[in-house]
Scaffold this motif. Structure first.
Motif, PDB file in Angstrom:
ATOM      1  N   ASN A 194      41.841  44.099  35.180  1.00  0.00           N
ATOM      2  CA  ASN A 194      42.634  44.825  36.166  1.00  0.00           C
ATOM      3  C   ASN A 194      44.020  44.216  36.278  1.00  0.00           C
ATOM      4  OD1 ASN A 194      39.585  44.654  37.433  1.00  0.00           O
ATOM      5  ND2 ASN A 194      40.495  46.674  37.620  1.00  0.00           N
ATOM      6  N   ILE A 226      41.998  45.995  41.221  1.00  0.00           N
ATOM      7  CA  ILE A 226      40.680  45.856  41.850  1.00  0.00           C
ATOM      8  C   ILE A 226      40.608  46.719  43.103  1.00  0.00           C
ATOM      9  CG2 ILE A 226      39.105  44.254  43.021  1.00  0.00           C
ATOM     10  CD1 ILE A 226      40.066  42.066  41.123  1.00  0.00           C
ATOM     11  N   GLU A 227      41.654  46.655  43.907  1.00  0.00           N
ATOM     12  CA  GLU A 227      41.673  47.425  45.147  1.00  0.00           C
ATOM     13  C   GLU A 227      41.678  48.927  44.859  1.00  0.00           C
ATOM     14  OE1 GLU A 227      43.617  43.450  45.663  1.00  0.00           O
ATOM     15  OE2 GLU A 227      43.811  45.104  44.230  1.00  0.00           O
ATOM     16  N   SER A 230      38.261  50.227  43.495  1.00  0.00           N
ATOM     17  CA  SER A 230      37.286  50.246  44.585  1.00  0.00           C
ATOM     18  C   SER A 230      37.472  51.482  45.452  1.00  0.00           C
ATOM     19  CB  SER A 230      37.435  48.988  45.454  1.00  0.00           C
ATOM     20  OG  SER A 230      37.162  47.829  44.725  1.00  0.00           O
ATOM     21  N   VAL A 243      32.181  49.188  48.527  1.00  0.00           N
ATOM     22  CA  VAL A 243      32.071  48.537  47.218  1.00  0.00           C
ATOM     23  C   VAL A 243      32.271  47.035  47.399  1.00  0.00           C
ATOM     24  CG1 VAL A 243      33.101  48.344  44.921  1.00  0.00           C
ATOM     25  CG2 VAL A 243      32.897  50.591  46.018  1.00  0.00           C
ATOM     26  N   THR A 244      31.418  46.255  46.798  1.00  0.00           N
ATOM     27  CA  THR A 244      31.563  44.803  46.804  1.00  0.00           C
ATOM     28  C   THR A 244      32.357  44.387  45.570  1.00  0.00           C
ATOM     29  OG1 THR A 244      29.446  44.499  47.941  1.00  0.00           O
ATOM     30  CG2 THR A 244      30.346  42.596  46.766  1.00  0.00           C
ATOM     31  N   THR A 245      33.357  43.539  45.759  1.00  0.00           N
ATOM     32  CA  THR A 245      34.182  43.099  44.627  1.00  0.00           C
ATOM     33  C   THR A 245      34.226  41.573  44.570  1.00  0.00           C
ATOM     34  OG1 THR A 245      36.257  43.090  45.888  1.00  0.00           O
ATOM     35  CG2 THR A 245      35.631  45.149  44.798  1.00  0.00           C
ATOM     36  N   ASP A 247      36.528  38.338  42.119  1.00  0.00           N
ATOM     37  CA  ASP A 247      37.555  38.031  41.121  1.00  0.00           C
ATOM     38  C   ASP A 247      37.035  36.898  40.242  1.00  0.00           C
ATOM     39  OD1 ASP A 247      39.770  37.159  39.675  1.00  0.00           O
ATOM     40  OD2 ASP A 247      41.171  37.563  41.299  1.00  0.00           O
ATOM     41  N   GLY A 303      38.190  41.758  37.458  1.00  0.00           N
ATOM     42  CA  GLY A 303      37.505  42.299  38.623  1.00  0.00           C
ATOM     43  C   GLY A 303      36.036  42.589  38.382  1.00  0.00           C
ATOM     44  N   MET A 304      35.238  42.316  39.402  1.00  0.00           N
ATOM     45  CA  MET A 304      33.817  42.645  39.420  1.00  0.00           C
ATOM     46  C   MET A 304      33.573  43.638  40.553  1.00  0.00           C
ATOM     47  SD  MET A 304      32.597  40.806  36.932  1.00  0.00           S
ATOM     48  CE  MET A 304      30.825  41.046  37.234  1.00  0.00           C
ATOM     49  N   PHE A 305      32.743  44.653  40.269  1.00  0.00           N
ATOM     50  CA  PHE A 305      32.490  45.720  41.225  1.00  0.00           C
ATOM     51  C   PHE A 305      30.983  45.963  41.304  1.00  0.00           C
ATOM     52  CE2 PHE A 305      36.466  46.299  39.066  1.00  0.00           C
ATOM     53  CZ  PHE A 305      37.387  46.633  40.050  1.00  0.00           C
ATOM     54  N   ARG A 306      30.481  46.064  42.525  1.00  0.00           N
ATOM     55  CA  ARG A 306      29.055  46.373  42.736  1.00  0.00           C
ATOM     56  C   ARG A 306      28.960  47.430  43.837  1.00  0.00           C
ATOM     57  NH1 ARG A 306      27.089  41.498  44.129  1.00  0.00           N
ATOM     58  NH2 ARG A 306      27.021  41.895  46.360  1.00  0.00           N
TER      59      ARG A 306
END
Length: 310
Positions: A194, A226-227, A230, A243-245, A247, A303-306
């Motif tokens: 990102n 990332i933002e 999301s 959404v859980t993020t 870095d 970025g990590m997204f869950r």
């Protein structure tokens, strides 16, 4: 008069840099992305140096030295734990979006006993993924487009995606497709490159040039923040809660220079791929260095997204 060694040392880098800047591999369409990955898969250079995982490695937190390929496999296990996927039963259905040559899919199938379907837009990658997958490993592969997935709504318990987002010209549609094929209560886990959220701080002179190269050289239409991504996921209306993020820039940062070192640590590649392979490999070095600069200076973030499907 023959060219002196010193003059050659000056001319060669300048020539290579000129070729690099004058022959970008810009995103044109999904076909251009497929052709790029078909080419990298066919010649085998990327697999030789990067192994079966065409993504970054995870070096721990705090950082520790690791073998480049081991760090890549570790990344998959860390992503499984971060996504809470290690709590899921055998037989869980997983869609691996942008599966490459199947490295992550095979780990998910072999080590966690999931039923995995890997998709990529590259026919060459599908063929190679199938050839690398032993009998009994519950992973299958097919050509498909992440912006127009061929699966019905609510098809999978988990949707998994590593570093595919930069190739997507329509991030909103990408977000919708990832969630559309996810079952209610299912888990989406995404890892991606990102850029900094430019709504908060715009790109400055040198940053604009660096970002242009990172897009043009590897067939990327654009990076999301990332933002921003999301927000696109939540805007679909299919996310339960928020959404859980996270870095993971620090954890993955050593990958960029380690990938360059592979050319030195594995000199057999010079014999195997010859002079043309050397030139093709050297061509990637400037982009890898620019990636290290961008991620190291905060211009880019990992970025990590869950998310859970409502």
């Amino acid at each position: 008069m023959p060219m002196s060694p010193l003059w050659l040392l000056l001319v060669l880098p300048v020539s290579l840099l000129a070729i690099y800047l004058l022959t970008p591999r810009r995103y044109q369409s999904s076909d251009s992305v497929a052709q790029a990955y078909d080419s990298w898969t066919q010649d085998g250079i990327l697999e030789f140096y990067w192994g079966e995982h065409i993504h970054l490695g995870h070096y721990g937190n705090p950082l520790r030295r690791k073998d480049f390929r081991a760090a890549k496999a570790d990344f998959v296990h860390e992503m499984v734990r971060w996504g809470n996927l290690d709590r899921l039963p055998a037989g869980t259905t997983v869609l691996d979006v942008g599966c490459g040559i199947g490295g992550s899919s095979r780990i998910l199938a072999r080590d966690y006993h999931f039923d995995v379907t890997g998709i990529t837009i590259s026919p060459g990658q599908v063929q190679r993924a199938r050839s690398l997958t032993p009998d009994g490993v519950t992973a299958q592969f097919k050509v498909d487009d992440a912006l127009n997935l061929s699966f019905p709504d609510a098809s999978f318990d988990v949707v998994w995606c590593i570093e595919a987002g930069p190739h997507m010209p329509d991030k909103a549609l990408f977000a919708k497709e990832l969630l559309r094929v996810l079952k209610p209560g299912g888990t989406l886990v995404v890892a991606d490159w990102n850029q900094r959220d430019t709504r908060r701080r715009s790109l400055q002179g040198w940053e604009r040039w660096v970002m242009r190269q990172l897009l043009d050289q590897w067939a990327h239409p654009e990076f999301a923040s990332i933002e921003g991504f999301s927000e696109l996921l939540e805007a679909t209306g299919w996310v339960d809660g928020a959404v859980t993020t996270a870095d993971w820039t620090r954890e993955t940062l050593p990958s960029w220079l380690d990938s360059i070192w592979q050319g030195i640590l594995r000199p057999a590649g010079l014999v195997r791929f010859g002079f043309s392979g050397l030139i093709k490999s050297l061509r990637e070095v400037p982009t890898l260095i620019l990636m290290r600069i961008a991620f190291g200076q905060g211009l880019c973030r990992f970025g990590m997204f869950r998310a859970t499907r409502a």
